[in-house]
Write an enzyme that holds these catalytic residues in place. Sequence first.
Site, short mmCIF file in Angstrom:
data_model
loop_
_atom_site.label_atom_id
_atom_site.label_comp_id
_atom_site.label_asym_id
_atom_site.label_seq_id
_atom_site.Cartn_x
_atom_site.Cartn_y
_atom_site.Cartn_z
N GLU A 139 43.88 14.05 -4.52
CA GLU A 139 44.41 12.69 -4.46
C GLU A 139 45.81 12.72 -5.09
OE1 GLU A 139 43.64 8.12 -5.89
OE2 GLU A 139 43.67 9.80 -7.27
N HIS B 157 37.64 3.59 -2.37
CA HIS B 157 37.17 2.66 -3.40
C HIS B 157 38.30 1.96 -4.13
CE1 HIS B 157 38.28 6.37 -5.26
NE2 HIS B 157 38.30 5.76 -6.45
N ASP B 158 39.55 2.31 -3.85
CA ASP B 158 40.70 1.66 -4.48
C ASP B 158 41.45 0.72 -3.54
OD1 ASP B 158 40.32 3.16 -6.86
OD2 ASP B 158 41.65 4.77 -6.16
N ASP C 23 40.92 13.95 -8.41
CA ASP C 23 41.54 12.69 -8.82
C ASP C 23 42.96 12.91 -9.36
OD1 ASP C 23 40.99 9.83 -9.27
OD2 ASP C 23 41.35 10.33 -11.37
N ASP D 107 33.62 14.51 -7.11
CA ASP D 107 34.90 14.05 -7.60
C ASP D 107 35.23 14.85 -8.86
OD1 ASP D 107 37.15 12.19 -7.99
OD2 ASP D 107 35.93 10.80 -6.79
O1 TEU Z 1 43.30 6.46 -8.58
C1 TEU Z 1 44.61 6.86 -8.79
C2 TEU Z 1 45.63 5.92 -8.51
O2 TEU Z 1 46.74 6.29 -8.17
C3 TEU Z 1 45.35 4.50 -8.75
O3 TEU Z 1 46.27 4.00 -9.66
C4 TEU Z 1 45.47 3.77 -7.51
O4 TEU Z 1 46.82 3.77 -7.12
C5 TEU Z 1 45.02 2.39 -7.78
O5 TEU Z 1 43.67 2.44 -8.09
C6 TEU Z 1 45.24 1.54 -6.57
O6 TEU Z 1 45.04 0.23 -6.97
C7 TEU Z 1 42.32 7.33 -9.04
C8 TEU Z 1 40.95 6.80 -8.70
O7 TEU Z 1 40.80 6.79 -7.31
C9 TEU Z 1 40.78 5.46 -9.32
O8 TEU Z 1 39.58 4.85 -8.95
C10 TEU Z 1 40.84 5.65 -10.82
O9 TEU Z 1 40.79 4.41 -11.46
C11 TEU Z 1 42.12 6.38 -11.24
O10 TEU Z 1 42.40 7.52 -10.44
C12 TEU Z 1 41.98 6.89 -12.65
O11 TEU Z 1 41.07 7.95 -12.70
#
Ligand code: TEU
Length: 560
Positions: A257, A333-334, A200, A99
């Site tokens: 992403e 993971h989100d 990210d 990542d």
């Molecule tokens: O997530 C980016 C992102 O757009 C998040 O706001 C996402 O929409 C949200 O987590 C959904 O609920 C990335 C990573 O995947 C996330 O885990 C990190 O917290 C974030 O960037 C900040 O680095």
Amino acid sequence: MKNNHWWKNAVVYQIYPKSFQDSNNDGIGDLQGIISRLDYLQKLGVDILWLNPIYESPQVDNGYDISDYRAINPILGTMADFDQLLAAVHQRGMKLVMDLVVNHTSDQHRWFVAAKQGRDNPYRDFYIWRDGKDGHAPNNWGSYFSGPAWKYDPASDQYYLHLFAPEQPDLNWTNPKVRTAVYQMMNWWADKGVDGFRMDVINLISKPAGLPDGPQSADEKYATVEGFVPNGPRVHDYLREMNKNVMSKHRMITVGETPGVTPADAKRYADLHNQELNMVFQFEHMNLDTNPNPALGKWYDQKPRLTDLRANLSKWQTELAGTAWNSLYWNNHDQPRVVSRFGDDSTEDYRVKSAKMLATMTHFMQGTPYIYEGEEIGMTNAGFTKLSDYVDLESRNAYHQLVEDQGLVDGPTMLKYLGMHSRDNARTPMQWDDSTNAGFSHHQPWEKVTANYRRINVANALADPNSIFYYYQRLIKFRHTMPVITDGTYALVPGNEDDQEVFAYTRHDQDTTLLVILNYTDQALERHYDVPGNAKVLISNYSDDQGSTLRPYEAKVYQY
Ligand code: TEU
Ligand code: CA
């Protein structure tokens, strides 16, 4: 297929290291834990492992707040453990993707510690500092994690920008020194042998010129940056420069992403002529309907209709064909667990059937599939009922802001929404077996185990030839052996466009046609499709074929 497109028929498996396997019984998953499970991943048949951030980090946002890009977080292991992991992955013929979090660092990173020393520190300009306006923040932007996107620094009487937590200050990509430092760091990992990067929020690195106020509705405390900050003016310049300085020098895979991208944006980021990235993660199919109360953001009862889901997935299949490349995913993971969200975990039979149906939907499409840990055994949402069960800052902040500060929603309703959409749903420990803590650790895990682990676990899946695991194993094998899945033409079955219950599409090349039929509902239905007499069922989630009768969540693929 050009050799530098080696990733086109690969399948990626995403590992959330803190939740995968704990090897030293401190309740936190770690690198040695991953090493101990590589045989399992090899059995599944995946090609590439993507690890969420494992760098040194105060863990305010579970590793997305990095304090040293070239060090392994001691809670996960050492650099020697990492080298051992990389070698073990390569030895099994798999690849490892890291990542890359370079929109922001941790506030503990030495660059930010230096930048905070004062306005003339050489690192000041590594971050985005501005004077306040009439005693307020420089603009009206809100953070992705609730509250303002600016934090005041009394010592220098300036504010710094943080699109995420205050402990995640945004890097200033207009500064060429920042870009050079990032490219050097990437090359350092590539020289070590890592095979690529998942980048990210890479479409946030270039901010709108002049950092103007954004649109803000009456009931919003701050402007929602999602709407106007992504895909900034210089993002493509930066990525082409990164490509020239890093990607072009190595045989690597990159996925950006990119929340908020449309197919037109994705075609620029992931053009097959490869001046920027190999592919992006888009989010349209994760956000198909909008909250009737926009001030609540993603917190509501989302129920995407099949018609919307099909139209969206088909749009991406068609628009990128031949020019760019799709990533295919349901989970990360989100995101909440797909079987609980688009499938049906109300009974054991429906859980298994609907998980296989959803896997069939994406795994026969064109693109690179990503499987998130536990998806291959149909892990469900966490089933948490108390705010104290939630660990993730996004969920906790949202609860405090929406329930306590603004009173926009009552506590029980917000807990219901967290149960549906909290990122914690994806982050519970991997369910390996029916022993205490699901075989993840002998110690109380950092995040609670989902209560259904005695039923839903890897050991049970491996013992059952009809499990979701073996279904995924077959899907992966098909992608490796059937060129039509990688390169064939995608088309909806004529007349299927408005079907509210069944999704039917084909993949086609000069040798083979695949007809994919998916019952999205828990009802038995009648649908007739023209299937030639020589067609065979390639895969199905039922043990027999009843022709035009489709049973609940039935998925079947004809080959002819
Ligand atoms: O997530 C980016 C992102 O757009 C998040 O706001 C996402 O929409 C949200 O987590 C959904 O609920 C990335 C990573 O995947 C996330 O885990 C990190 O917290 C974030 O960037 C900040 O680095
Ligand atoms: Ca551990």
